[in-house]
Design a protein around this motif. Structure first.
Motif, PDB file in Angstrom:
ATOM      1  N   HIS A 174       0.852  -1.199   0.000  1.00  0.00           N
ATOM      2  CA  HIS A 174       0.000   0.000   0.000  1.00  0.00           C
ATOM      3  C   HIS A 174       0.883   1.243   0.000  1.00  0.00           C
ATOM      4  CE1 HIS A 174      -3.355  -2.713   0.981  1.00  0.00           C
ATOM      5  NE2 HIS A 174      -2.561  -3.241   1.879  1.00  0.00           N
ATOM      6  N   PRO A 175       1.551   1.508  -1.108  1.00  0.00           N
ATOM      7  CA  PRO A 175       2.541   2.594  -1.143  1.00  0.00           C
ATOM      8  C   PRO A 175       1.960   3.992  -0.918  1.00  0.00           C
ATOM      9  CG  PRO A 175       2.152   1.698  -3.339  1.00  0.00           C
ATOM     10  CD  PRO A 175       1.485   0.775  -2.387  1.00  0.00           C
ATOM     11  N   ARG A 186       1.615   1.845  10.649  1.00  0.00           N
ATOM     12  CA  ARG A 186       2.097   1.462  11.982  1.00  0.00           C
ATOM     13  C   ARG A 186       0.924   1.307  12.945  1.00  0.00           C
ATOM     14  NH1 ARG A 186       5.513   5.132  11.974  1.00  0.00           N
ATOM     15  NH2 ARG A 186       7.089   3.900  10.899  1.00  0.00           N
ATOM     16  N   ALA A 187      -0.012   2.245  12.878  1.00  0.00           N
ATOM     17  CA  ALA A 187      -1.197   2.144  13.735  1.00  0.00           C
ATOM     18  C   ALA A 187      -2.014   0.901  13.388  1.00  0.00           C
ATOM     19  CB  ALA A 187      -2.049   3.402  13.589  1.00  0.00           C
ATOM     20  N   ARG A 240      -6.906  -9.745   8.213  1.00  0.00           N
ATOM     21  CA  ARG A 240      -6.916  -9.213   6.848  1.00  0.00           C
ATOM     22  C   ARG A 240      -7.969  -8.121   6.690  1.00  0.00           C
ATOM     23  NH1 ARG A 240      -4.010 -10.663   3.101  1.00  0.00           N
ATOM     24  NH2 ARG A 240      -2.712 -12.533   3.071  1.00  0.00           N
ATOM     25  N   ALA A 241      -9.135  -8.344   7.288  1.00  0.00           N
ATOM     26  CA  ALA A 241     -10.199  -7.335   7.209  1.00  0.00           C
ATOM     27  C   ALA A 241      -9.772  -6.055   7.915  1.00  0.00           C
ATOM     28  CB  ALA A 241     -11.476  -7.880   7.824  1.00  0.00           C
ATOM     29  N   ALA A 242      -9.108  -6.191   9.059  1.00  0.00           N
ATOM     30  CA  ALA A 242      -8.651  -5.009   9.795  1.00  0.00           C
ATOM     31  C   ALA A 242      -7.608  -4.227   9.008  1.00  0.00           C
ATOM     32  CB  ALA A 242      -8.090  -5.441  11.145  1.00  0.00           C
ATOM     33  N   SER A 287      -8.114  -0.461   7.542  1.00  0.00           N
ATOM     34  CA  SER A 287      -7.203   0.591   8.003  1.00  0.00           C
ATOM     35  C   SER A 287      -6.552   1.337   6.852  1.00  0.00           C
ATOM     36  CB  SER A 287      -6.117  -0.027   8.898  1.00  0.00           C
ATOM     37  OG  SER A 287      -6.670  -0.636  10.040  1.00  0.00           O
ATOM     38  N   VAL A 288      -6.094   0.613   5.848  1.00  0.00           N
ATOM     39  CA  VAL A 288      -5.354   1.258   4.775  1.00  0.00           C
ATOM     40  C   VAL A 288      -6.253   1.911   3.741  1.00  0.00           C
ATOM     41  CG1 VAL A 288      -3.395  -0.292   5.094  1.00  0.00           C
ATOM     42  CG2 VAL A 288      -5.146  -0.844   3.397  1.00  0.00           C
TER      43      VAL A 288
END
Length: 201
Positions: A148-149, A157-158, A191-193, A197-198
């Motif tokens: 996820h560049p 990090r979070a 994976r869902a989290a 997040s991203v």
């Protein structure tokens, strides 16, 4: 003709005994808390007298320090091995998830001890533990950044810390499902989290 091989057996046995003591202490600390467990309790759990434990550890503080340093070091070393052996970032993430999920399923007592008792570790060792944990997190962040560049590192990090929190909930859920069912459940949730997040920024 003499050989140097015989001394290796006591050395190996001593290492096994230390591991046995650490595992017993983790179970006791998780169940009763660091201050609720005596050296005699730990000795009794492994079939030796309390004073005999001082041949392996100088005291409860040293035992707790080694316990948490050891697991932090092993997790970080496992992550480094994964990252260096998997060139594809998606495969690397899969392998990192395997590392953390295996730890979460197999070591719920260590998770509990870390969460509750890190403050009882002497400051120099606590700094070492924190450093190893930061390095472990950064292995994950590096891989997630490849996948996820466009996502800021601070968010990755979070997300990593959030995933650890989710996976390390096993002290509360261990035993509810067998490991063969728990493993895919944790993987799907992690994976869902990560995806949430991203993709939410």
């Amino acid at each position: 003709m003499t050989t140097a091989s015989p001394p290796t057996r006591p050395t190996r046995n001593r290492g096994n005994r230390r591991r046995e003591i650490l595992e017993a202490a983790a179970r006791l600390f998780a169940a009763r808390g660091f201050h609720g467990v005596s050296i005699e309790d730990i000795g009794g759990a492994v079939g030796v007298s309390g004073p005999a434990l001082y041949r392996h550890f100088s005291g409860k503080d040293a035992l707790l320090s080694e316990m948490l340093l050891d697991v932090s070091s092993r997790l970080r070393e496992s992550a480094v091995a994964v990252v260096t052996s998997h060139p594809d970032p998606q495969e690397t993430l899969d392998a990192l998830l395997n590392v953390q999920i295996t730890f979460a399923i197999e070591q719920p007592a260590l998770i509990t001890v870390h969460d509750r008792e890190l403050g009882n570790v002497p400051e120099p060792q606590r700094r070492q533990i924190r450093r190893l944990q930061r390095l472990y997190v950064e292995e994950w962040v590096t891989v997630l950044a490849e996948l996820h560049p466009s996502c800021p590192a601070v968010r990755l990090r979070a997300a990593t810390h959030a995933v650890f929190g989710l996976l390390n909930s096993t002290p509360h859920s261990a035993g509810e499902l067998p490991a063969q069912d728990m493993r895919p459940l944790l993987r799907a949730m992690a994976r869902a989290a990560i995806s949430a997040s991203v993709n939410a920024h």
